[in-house]
Write an enzyme that holds these catalytic residues in place. Structure first.
Site, short mmCIF file in Angstrom:
data_model
loop_
_atom_site.label_atom_id
_atom_site.label_comp_id
_atom_site.label_asym_id
_atom_site.label_seq_id
_atom_site.Cartn_x
_atom_site.Cartn_y
_atom_site.Cartn_z
NE ARG A 1 -2.36 1.05 3.67
CZ ARG A 1 -3.06 1.26 4.77
NH1 ARG A 1 -4.36 1.00 4.78
NH2 ARG A 1 -2.51 1.71 5.86
CB THR B 1 -1.65 7.19 -3.39
OG1 THR B 1 -1.10 5.86 -3.42
CG2 THR B 1 -0.72 8.15 -4.09
CG ASP C 1 2.80 -2.59 9.12
OD1 ASP C 1 2.99 -3.78 8.77
OD2 ASP C 1 2.86 -1.63 8.33
CG ASP D 1 6.48 -3.02 9.98
OD1 ASP D 1 7.12 -3.49 9.03
OD2 ASP D 1 6.18 -1.82 10.09
C1 PRP Z 1 -0.99 -4.44 4.70
C2 PRP Z 1 -1.88 -5.67 4.78
C3 PRP Z 1 -2.75 -5.54 3.57
C4 PRP Z 1 -2.90 -4.05 3.43
C5 PRP Z 1 -4.25 -3.66 3.91
O1 PRP Z 1 0.01 -4.64 3.78
O2 PRP Z 1 -1.17 -6.86 4.86
O3 PRP Z 1 -2.18 -6.12 2.41
O4 PRP Z 1 -1.91 -3.45 4.26
O5 PRP Z 1 -4.49 -2.34 3.65
P1 PRP Z 1 -5.63 -1.85 2.63
O6 PRP Z 1 -6.85 -2.68 2.92
O7 PRP Z 1 -5.82 -0.41 3.01
O8 PRP Z 1 -5.13 -2.02 1.24
P2 PRP Z 1 1.16 -3.54 3.52
O9 PRP Z 1 0.77 -2.62 2.42
O10 PRP Z 1 1.51 -2.90 4.82
O11 PRP Z 1 2.34 -4.40 2.95
P3 PRP Z 1 3.22 -5.53 3.69
O12 PRP Z 1 2.31 -6.70 3.97
O13 PRP Z 1 4.25 -5.85 2.69
O14 PRP Z 1 3.76 -4.95 4.96
N1 URA Z 2 -2.16 -2.67 7.18
C1 URA Z 2 -1.82 -3.14 8.40
O1 URA Z 2 -0.90 -3.97 8.51
N2 URA Z 2 -2.50 -2.71 9.45
C2 URA Z 2 -3.52 -1.85 9.36
O2 URA Z 2 -4.13 -1.50 10.39
C3 URA Z 2 -3.85 -1.35 8.10
C4 URA Z 2 -3.16 -1.79 7.02
#
Ligand code: PRP
Ligand code: URA
Length: 365
Positions: free
Chosen positions: A260, A264, A356, A359
């Site tokens: 994400r 944006t 997160d 993380d």
């Molecule tokens: C997190 C999560 C989802 C997304 C959800 O991923 O695992 O994929 O955010 O958010 P949304 O519903 O607003 O799209 P992230 O973008 O943090 O990537 P990562 O798993 O690589 O840390």
């Molecule tokens: N992605 C995450 O990992 N946590 C949130 O709360 C939203 C998006």
């Protein structure tokens, strides 16, 4: 209104009467059988078919007919999300809707004539649920269903199904806790994913086979047709894979890389590798967090583009905003979640959420 119809041999003729009436009056119908008064049919079979269509939100209401209506109502009420009522006159037709919010009507083919049936039908279809003091009682029934582990939010066709199983809820509390270590967090995500998939796969079709035990030949059951494929959304979706594979070791695994964009909030795709026979498999897109829904919706679009037809989304924590986005972009997709949280904060993080997920799984903060 879209209505599913079902009957056994004793209810066949009345079902045909109802069918003609509904068609004549502009209702959309899904006739799930039986097609004969002569050939014996077991009423639970068609009751479960119709009840599942209602519970999954594929139709608005269901109508079931057997000899007395009793067997149909008992069977249909075994399906969570179904409130089936046995109706035998005008008054019970009205009450079953106004007070009980019935969504499946059960009638006795050997108890009612054509005229009585059509009167009942018209009243049952026209009467609205009154709510008020009846809502509290209806909600007690829904709460009992939740105690049996699931609740169904929304009225389909795609639904959000939340698992209230005590073990799932206990473990969700632990992953929310900011003091939970990376090691524990990882283990818990796997355990919750496995428990959820155990519930999700409850409806998978079985077929009979013969096996030979050391003692005798016997009939047994095996999963029918092509099996599942799971598609984790990288990174955080990876944390759910092993918990699911422990239960379904033959599931194929695709991968979709999305992140994400922090500015944006739009999903950015960086990887996609899916099983070749994806169109024949039931697909579980997995990602612990459903926040704005941008990532999940984009992942579902990708698997659809590659030919997948039956797709569900499995997450651990969902926000209402994400649920709305996925249902709006992909109305046929069911969302399974261990929790439905309150809202998103200004940075589009789920509140209360768990922070997160990527993380916390990979210790990258
Ligand atoms: C997190 C999560 C989802 C997304 C959800 O991923 O695992 O994929 O955010 O958010 P949304 O519903 O607003 O799209 P992230 O973008 O943090 O990537 P990562 O798993 O690589 O840390
Ligand atoms: N992605 C995450 O990992 N946590 C949130 O709360 C939203 C998006």
């Amino acid at each position: 209104m879209h209505i599913a119809l079902g009957a056994d041999h004793a209810g066949f003729e009345l079902k045909e009467t109802i069918r003609e009436y509904l068609l004549r009056n502009g209702y959309e119908i899904l006739d799930m059988g039986t097609d004969s008064a002569e050939e014996k049919t077991d009423y639970p079979d068609n009751a479960f078919l119709v009840a599942s269509e209602v519970a999954e939100g594929k139709v608005d209401r269901g109508i079931l007919v057997c000899g007395s209506g009793i067997g149909m109502s008992i069977s249909a009420n075994k399906v969570p999300g179904v409130y089936a009522s046995l109706v035998w006159d005008r008054e019970t037709a009205i009450l079953s809707r106004a007070h009980n919010n019935s969504n499946v009507l059960c009638l006795g083919g050997r108890k009612l004539d054509r005229e009585e049936t059509l009167e009942i039908l018209e009243l049952w279809l026209r009467t609205e649920f009154e709510g008020g003091r009846h809502l509290k009682r209806f909600e007690k029934i829904a709460a009992r269903e939740r105690a049996l582990c699931i609740s169904i939010e929304g009225d389909g066709p795609g639904e959000t199904i939340i698992f209230h199983h005590p073990l799932i809820q206990h473990k969700v509390s632990m992953i929310r806790d900011k003091n939970t270590s990376v090691k524990e967090f990882r283990e818990l995500v796997q355990e919750i994913s496995g428990l959820m998939v155990y519930e999700i796969t409850r409806r998978l079709p079985l077929e009979k086979i013969e096996v030979e035990t050391p003692i005798a030949k016997t009939e047994a059951y095996t999963l029918a047709g092509k099996k599942l494929a799971i598609v984790p959304v990288l990174r955080a979706g990876l944390g759910m894979v092993d918990g699911i594979l422990q239960l379904i070791p033959n599931a194929k695994v695709g991968h979709i890389g999305l992140y994400r964009d922090p500015q944006t909030l739009e999903p950015v795709e960086y990887y996609c590798k899916l099983p070749g026979d994806i169109e024949e498999r039931e697909i579980l897109v997995i990602d612990p967090m459903l926040a704005t829904g941008g990532s999940a919706s984009a992942a579902i679009s990708l698997v659809k583009k590659k030919g997948a037809r039956k797709i569900s989304l499995v997450c651990l924590i969902a926000a209402p905003e994400g649920v709305r986005k996925v249902h709006s972009d992909h109305p046929e997709v069911n969302i399974y979640s261990a929790a439905l949280d309150d809202h998103l904060n200004d940075h589009a993080y789920i509140v209360p959420g768990l922070g997160d997920a990527g993380d916390r799984l990979f210790g990258t903060k």
